[in-house]
Design a protein around this motif. Structure first.
Motif, short mmCIF file in Angstrom:
data_model
loop_
_atom_site.label_atom_id
_atom_site.label_comp_id
_atom_site.label_asym_id
_atom_site.label_seq_id
_atom_site.Cartn_x
_atom_site.Cartn_y
_atom_site.Cartn_z
N UNK A 30 0.83 -1.23 0.00
CA UNK A 30 0.00 0.00 0.00
C UNK A 30 0.85 1.26 0.00
N UNK A 31 2.14 1.09 0.31
CA UNK A 31 3.06 2.24 0.22
C UNK A 31 3.65 2.38 -1.16
N UNK A 32 3.30 1.43 -2.07
CA UNK A 32 3.71 1.56 -3.46
C UNK A 32 4.68 0.50 -3.95
N UNK A 33 5.11 -0.40 -3.09
CA UNK A 33 6.06 -1.44 -3.54
C UNK A 33 5.32 -2.46 -4.40
N UNK A 34 5.84 -2.70 -5.59
CA UNK A 34 5.18 -3.61 -6.53
C UNK A 34 5.60 -5.05 -6.29
N UNK A 35 6.80 -5.25 -5.74
CA UNK A 35 7.32 -6.60 -5.56
C UNK A 35 7.77 -6.75 -4.11
N UNK A 36 7.01 -7.52 -3.34
CA UNK A 36 7.31 -7.71 -1.91
C UNK A 36 7.36 -9.21 -1.64
N UNK A 37 8.42 -9.67 -1.05
CA UNK A 37 8.54 -11.10 -0.74
C UNK A 37 8.27 -11.30 0.76
N UNK A 38 7.12 -11.87 1.04
CA UNK A 38 6.69 -12.04 2.44
C UNK A 38 7.15 -13.40 2.95
N UNK A 39 8.31 -13.43 3.59
CA UNK A 39 8.86 -14.73 4.01
C UNK A 39 8.09 -15.35 5.19
N UNK A 40 7.30 -14.53 5.88
CA UNK A 40 6.47 -15.07 6.97
C UNK A 40 5.00 -15.07 6.61
N UNK A 41 4.70 -14.95 5.29
CA UNK A 41 3.31 -15.01 4.85
C UNK A 41 2.61 -13.67 4.97
N UNK A 42 1.28 -13.71 4.78
CA UNK A 42 0.50 -12.48 4.68
C UNK A 42 -0.84 -12.60 5.41
N UNK A 43 -1.13 -11.59 6.21
CA UNK A 43 -2.42 -11.54 6.92
C UNK A 43 -3.59 -11.49 5.94
N UNK A 90 -0.11 -17.28 7.14
CA UNK A 90 1.09 -16.74 7.79
C UNK A 90 1.93 -17.92 8.26
N UNK A 91 3.23 -17.70 8.43
CA UNK A 91 4.14 -18.77 8.84
C UNK A 91 4.20 -18.78 10.37
N UNK A 109 5.51 -20.43 14.17
CA UNK A 109 6.74 -21.02 14.72
C UNK A 109 6.72 -22.53 14.46
N UNK A 110 7.84 -23.03 13.98
CA UNK A 110 7.91 -24.46 13.67
C UNK A 110 7.59 -24.75 12.22
N UNK A 111 7.14 -23.73 11.48
CA UNK A 111 6.85 -23.93 10.05
C UNK A 111 7.97 -23.32 9.20
N UNK A 112 8.08 -23.78 7.99
CA UNK A 112 9.13 -23.32 7.07
C UNK A 112 8.76 -21.95 6.51
N UNK A 113 9.65 -20.96 6.63
CA UNK A 113 9.37 -19.67 5.96
C UNK A 113 9.22 -19.88 4.46
N UNK A 114 8.63 -18.87 3.82
CA UNK A 114 8.33 -18.99 2.38
C UNK A 114 9.45 -18.37 1.53
N UNK A 115 9.51 -18.79 0.27
CA UNK A 115 10.34 -18.16 -0.76
C UNK A 115 11.84 -18.19 -0.44
#
Ligand code: APR
Length: 236
Positions: free
Chosen positions: A103-116, A152-153, A155-161
């Motif tokens: 929402x701040x304008x970043x077109x490419x964001x890699x969410x290693x802990x997932x997304x709400x 969302x990732x 504790x105990x789960x594998x982070x993404x990407x």
């Protein structure tokens, strides 16, 4: 020290969303000082009490929806656009599950802990956009099963990407960490990988993080000030 980097790797944490009103985890009064992560942010917790876990993330999702991006989010988005126009690339890896970078304008964001703002079906695995509450009876938009969880990732789960992240680290010529305590791996280990490659590393944080000694340079203060100032120094 920094010259004109072309491949910048930026790792962000909860500190960049703090001035947007979203709590951090380990600061005084942070989320994990008020809630027990083992009861709210593990697969076992979800199995034991899905309504409690869904409610915790429903509250965090509502807070994230009500928050606004701050100058740090906007400066990172502008820097990525400027660098791209020069043939470079800013790889934005975030530990945050809010959507303030987008929402701040970043077109490419890699969410290693997932997304709400995404839900995952535990029956068919489908991940779908989800800006509203998730209730246990809500059907998966794909298979119809009442088996949704926050994507969302825990504790105990594998982070993404992770492969994508490590490939970006391998081609970076500058590593920046902003708003993170450097206390959760693998993200906390990325500065070590950058140092091992001999590239400059910089920490932008309110105060020294757990792995502050690993950085070549640092600027301490609120992210809404340190992030734009640092990027401006790079001409971004
Ligand atoms: N500006 C810059 N930095 C800030 C600000 C601010 N306004 N406010 C706080 N900080 C810094 C704190 O000093 C701290 O070092 O942000 C950092 C936040 O650290 P944490 O609360 O540990 O958050 P983070 O590093 O993102 O946590 C990593 O832990 O529980 C997991 O999944 C969760 O993604 C999270 C991960």
């Amino acid at each position: 020290m920094l010259g004109q980097p072309r491949q910048i790797f930026v790792l962000t944490g909860a500190g960049v969303s703090a001035e947007s009103g979203l709590g951090t985890f380990r600061d005084r009064g942070g989320l994990w000082s008020r809630f027990d992560p083992m009861r709210l942010a593990t697969p076992e917790a979800f199995a034991a009490d899905p309504d409690l876990v869904l409610d915790f993330y429903n509250h965090r999702r509502r807070d994230a929806r009500a928050a606004e991006p701050n100058a740090a989010h906007r400066a990172l988005a502008r820097a990525a656009d400027t660098l791209a126009a020069r043939g470079g690339h800013l790889f934005l890896c975030t530990q945050n599950v809010d959507d303030l970078h987008e929402r701040g304008g970043s077109a490419e964001v890699v969410h290693m802990h997932g997304e709400l703002m995404k839900a995952r079906c535990t029956a068919c695995g489908t991940v779908s956009e989800r800006r509203e509450d998730i209730l246990r009876a809500d059907p998966c938009p794909h298979c119809g099963a009442a088996a949704l969880r926050p994507d969302v990732v825990w504790f105990g789960e594998m982070p993404k990407h992770l492969d994508r992240i490590e490939a970006a680290l391998a081609r970076a010529d500058l590593f920046v960490a902003a708003g993170t305590s450097g206390s959760v791996y693998p993200a906390a280990g990325y500065v070590g990988l950058a140092r091992a490659r001999g590239i400059p590393t910089c920490e932008l944080n309110l105060d020294p993080s757990d792995n502050a000694d690993a950085f070549d340079a640092a600027s301490y203060g609120p992210a809404s000030e340190t992030v734009p100032a640092f990027l401006a120094e790079l001409g971004l």
